[in-house]
Design a protein around this motif. Structure first.
Motif, PDB file in Angstrom:
ATOM      1  N   GLN A 154       0.837  -1.202   0.000  1.00  0.00           N
ATOM      2  CA  GLN A 154       0.000   0.000   0.000  1.00  0.00           C
ATOM      3  C   GLN A 154       0.871   1.250   0.000  1.00  0.00           C
ATOM      4  O   GLN A 154       0.640   2.186  -0.770  1.00  0.00           O
ATOM      5  CB  GLN A 154      -0.904  -0.032   1.234  1.00  0.00           C
ATOM      6  N   ARG A 155       1.868   1.283   0.858  1.00  0.00           N
ATOM      7  CA  ARG A 155       2.778   2.442   0.905  1.00  0.00           C
ATOM      8  C   ARG A 155       3.532   2.601  -0.406  1.00  0.00           C
ATOM      9  O   ARG A 155       3.693   3.714  -0.903  1.00  0.00           O
ATOM     10  CB  ARG A 155       3.780   2.272   2.048  1.00  0.00           C
ATOM     11  N   VAL A 212      -2.574  14.266  -9.508  1.00  0.00           N
ATOM     12  CA  VAL A 212      -1.844  12.997  -9.346  1.00  0.00           C
ATOM     13  C   VAL A 212      -1.630  12.707  -7.862  1.00  0.00           C
ATOM     14  O   VAL A 212      -1.738  11.562  -7.415  1.00  0.00           O
ATOM     15  CB  VAL A 212      -0.510  13.025 -10.132  1.00  0.00           C
ATOM     16  N   THR A 213      -1.348  13.740  -7.075  1.00  0.00           N
ATOM     17  CA  THR A 213      -1.211  13.554  -5.630  1.00  0.00           C
ATOM     18  C   THR A 213      -2.536  13.101  -5.032  1.00  0.00           C
ATOM     19  O   THR A 213      -2.574  12.220  -4.166  1.00  0.00           O
ATOM     20  CB  THR A 213      -0.730  14.862  -4.968  1.00  0.00           C
ATOM     21  N   TRP A 214      -3.643  13.699  -5.471  1.00  0.00           N
ATOM     22  CA  TRP A 214      -4.956  13.257  -5.011  1.00  0.00           C
ATOM     23  C   TRP A 214      -5.207  11.802  -5.403  1.00  0.00           C
ATOM     24  O   TRP A 214      -5.795  11.049  -4.639  1.00  0.00           O
ATOM     25  CB  TRP A 214      -6.055  14.146  -5.561  1.00  0.00           C
ATOM     26  N   LEU A 215      -4.768  11.433  -6.589  1.00  0.00           N
ATOM     27  CA  LEU A 215      -4.907  10.049  -7.027  1.00  0.00           C
ATOM     28  C   LEU A 215      -4.116   9.109  -6.110  1.00  0.00           C
ATOM     29  O   LEU A 215      -4.604   8.035  -5.748  1.00  0.00           O
ATOM     30  CB  LEU A 215      -4.435   9.884  -8.478  1.00  0.00           C
ATOM     31  N   ALA A 216      -2.909   9.520  -5.725  1.00  0.00           N
ATOM     32  CA  ALA A 216      -2.099   8.699  -4.820  1.00  0.00           C
ATOM     33  C   ALA A 216      -2.801   8.543  -3.474  1.00  0.00           C
ATOM     34  O   ALA A 216      -2.821   7.451  -2.901  1.00  0.00           O
ATOM     35  CB  ALA A 216      -0.716   9.326  -4.636  1.00  0.00           C
ATOM     36  N   LEU A 268       5.030   5.576  -4.963  1.00  0.00           N
ATOM     37  CA  LEU A 268       5.540   5.553  -6.333  1.00  0.00           C
ATOM     38  C   LEU A 268       4.624   6.303  -7.291  1.00  0.00           C
ATOM     39  O   LEU A 268       5.091   6.836  -8.303  1.00  0.00           O
ATOM     40  CB  LEU A 268       5.755   4.117  -6.803  1.00  0.00           C
ATOM     41  N   THR A 269       3.338   6.365  -6.996  1.00  0.00           N
ATOM     42  CA  THR A 269       2.432   7.141  -7.851  1.00  0.00           C
ATOM     43  C   THR A 269       2.786   8.617  -7.795  1.00  0.00           C
ATOM     44  O   THR A 269       2.972   9.263  -8.837  1.00  0.00           O
ATOM     45  CB  THR A 269       0.970   6.932  -7.414  1.00  0.00           C
ATOM     46  N   ALA A 270       2.903   9.150  -6.593  1.00  0.00           N
ATOM     47  CA  ALA A 270       3.186  10.585  -6.454  1.00  0.00           C
ATOM     48  C   ALA A 270       4.628  10.923  -6.836  1.00  0.00           C
ATOM     49  O   ALA A 270       4.871  11.831  -7.631  1.00  0.00           O
ATOM     50  CB  ALA A 270       2.893  11.037  -5.028  1.00  0.00           C
ATOM     51  N   LEU A 271       5.582  10.190  -6.260  1.00  0.00           N
ATOM     52  CA  LEU A 271       6.986  10.505  -6.539  1.00  0.00           C
ATOM     53  C   LEU A 271       7.390  10.140  -7.960  1.00  0.00           C
ATOM     54  O   LEU A 271       8.236  10.816  -8.555  1.00  0.00           O
ATOM     55  CB  LEU A 271       7.890   9.787  -5.539  1.00  0.00           C
ATOM     56  N   GLY A 272       6.794   9.093  -8.500  1.00  0.00           N
ATOM     57  CA  GLY A 272       7.108   8.719  -9.885  1.00  0.00           C
ATOM     58  C   GLY A 272       6.703   9.796 -10.862  1.00  0.00           C
ATOM     59  O   GLY A 272       7.462  10.142 -11.779  1.00  0.00           O
ATOM     60  N   TYR A 273       5.517  10.356 -10.675  1.00  0.00           N
ATOM     61  CA  TYR A 273       5.073  11.423 -11.564  1.00  0.00           C
ATOM     62  C   TYR A 273       5.959  12.660 -11.412  1.00  0.00           C
ATOM     63  O   TYR A 273       6.351  13.280 -12.399  1.00  0.00           O
ATOM     64  CB  TYR A 273       3.615  11.787 -11.294  1.00  0.00           C
ATOM     65  N   PHE A 274       6.283  13.010 -10.167  1.00  0.00           N
ATOM     66  CA  PHE A 274       7.118  14.190  -9.947  1.00  0.00           C
ATOM     67  C   PHE A 274       8.515  13.981 -10.524  1.00  0.00           C
ATOM     68  O   PHE A 274       9.086  14.899 -11.135  1.00  0.00           O
ATOM     69  CB  PHE A 274       7.208  14.503  -8.446  1.00  0.00           C
ATOM     70  N   THR A 275       9.060  12.778 -10.386  1.00  0.00           N
ATOM     71  CA  THR A 275      10.374  12.488 -10.962  1.00  0.00           C
ATOM     72  C   THR A 275      10.329  12.564 -12.486  1.00  0.00           C
ATOM     73  O   THR A 275      11.256  13.100 -13.122  1.00  0.00           O
ATOM     74  CB  THR A 275      10.853  11.096 -10.505  1.00  0.00           C
ATOM     75  N   LEU A 276       9.257  12.052 -13.071  1.00  0.00           N
ATOM     76  CA  LEU A 276       9.090  12.161 -14.519  1.00  0.00           C
ATOM     77  C   LEU A 276       9.060  13.629 -14.950  1.00  0.00           C
ATOM     78  O   LEU A 276       9.699  14.011 -15.935  1.00  0.00           O
ATOM     79  CB  LEU A 276       7.810  11.454 -14.953  1.00  0.00           C
ATOM     80  N   PHE A 277       8.340  14.445 -14.196  1.00  0.00           N
ATOM     81  CA  PHE A 277       8.274  15.872 -14.500  1.00  0.00           C
ATOM     82  C   PHE A 277       9.666  16.517 -14.421  1.00  0.00           C
ATOM     83  O   PHE A 277      10.051  17.303 -15.303  1.00  0.00           O
ATOM     84  CB  PHE A 277       7.315  16.566 -13.517  1.00  0.00           C
TER      85      PHE A 277
END
Length: 133
Positions: free
Chosen positions: A46-47, A93-97, A52-61
């Protein structure tokens, strides 16, 4: 006059005392319970999914900002660059996470935790009754 025969150095050691009779529990102790391992695994996944959803998107950005400036400055619509659009999408994306975290908690982790909590309460009641005997 009586004396203890084991007080002299040449006397043989005292015989070992027999071990106290212990009742074998019906189930393994709660700390080594299989459900706790399953709960820890579910919580770990779960963690990881939420992080990875939030940090993955930010890293991609950040990677796109550093290595693809042409893409980030290209316009998506009239006057809206792709970089700004991707930056604005960070909040959803953060809300999605957060939503994924809550969903997996309700669906997988909380039922396991509730079941373990109930079993622990039952075990505590059983132990309390056995201590009264």
């Amino acid at each position: 006059m009586s004396y203890d025969p084991y007080t002299y150095p040449w006397a043989p050691p005292p015989p070992p005392e027999p071990p106290a009779a212990r009742r074998v529990p019906d189930r393994p102790p709660l700390g080594h319970h299989r459900d706790l391992r399953i709960l820890r695994t579910a919580y770990r996944w779960q963690r990881r999914v939420a992080t990875l959803t939030a940090l993955g998107y930010f890293t991609l950005f950040l990677i796109l900002s550093a290595f693809a400036p042409g893409f980030m400055t290209s316009t998506v619509t009239d006057g809206l660059p792709a970089g700004l659009l991707l930056a604005l999408l960070q909040l959803p994306v953060t809300w999605l996470a957060i939503a994924l975290y809550e969903y997996t908690a309700r669906r997988h982790v909380d039922p396991l935790a509730d079941r373990i909590r109930k079993e622990a309460a039952l075990d505590a009641k059983r132990e309390g009754r056995e201590g009264e005997r």
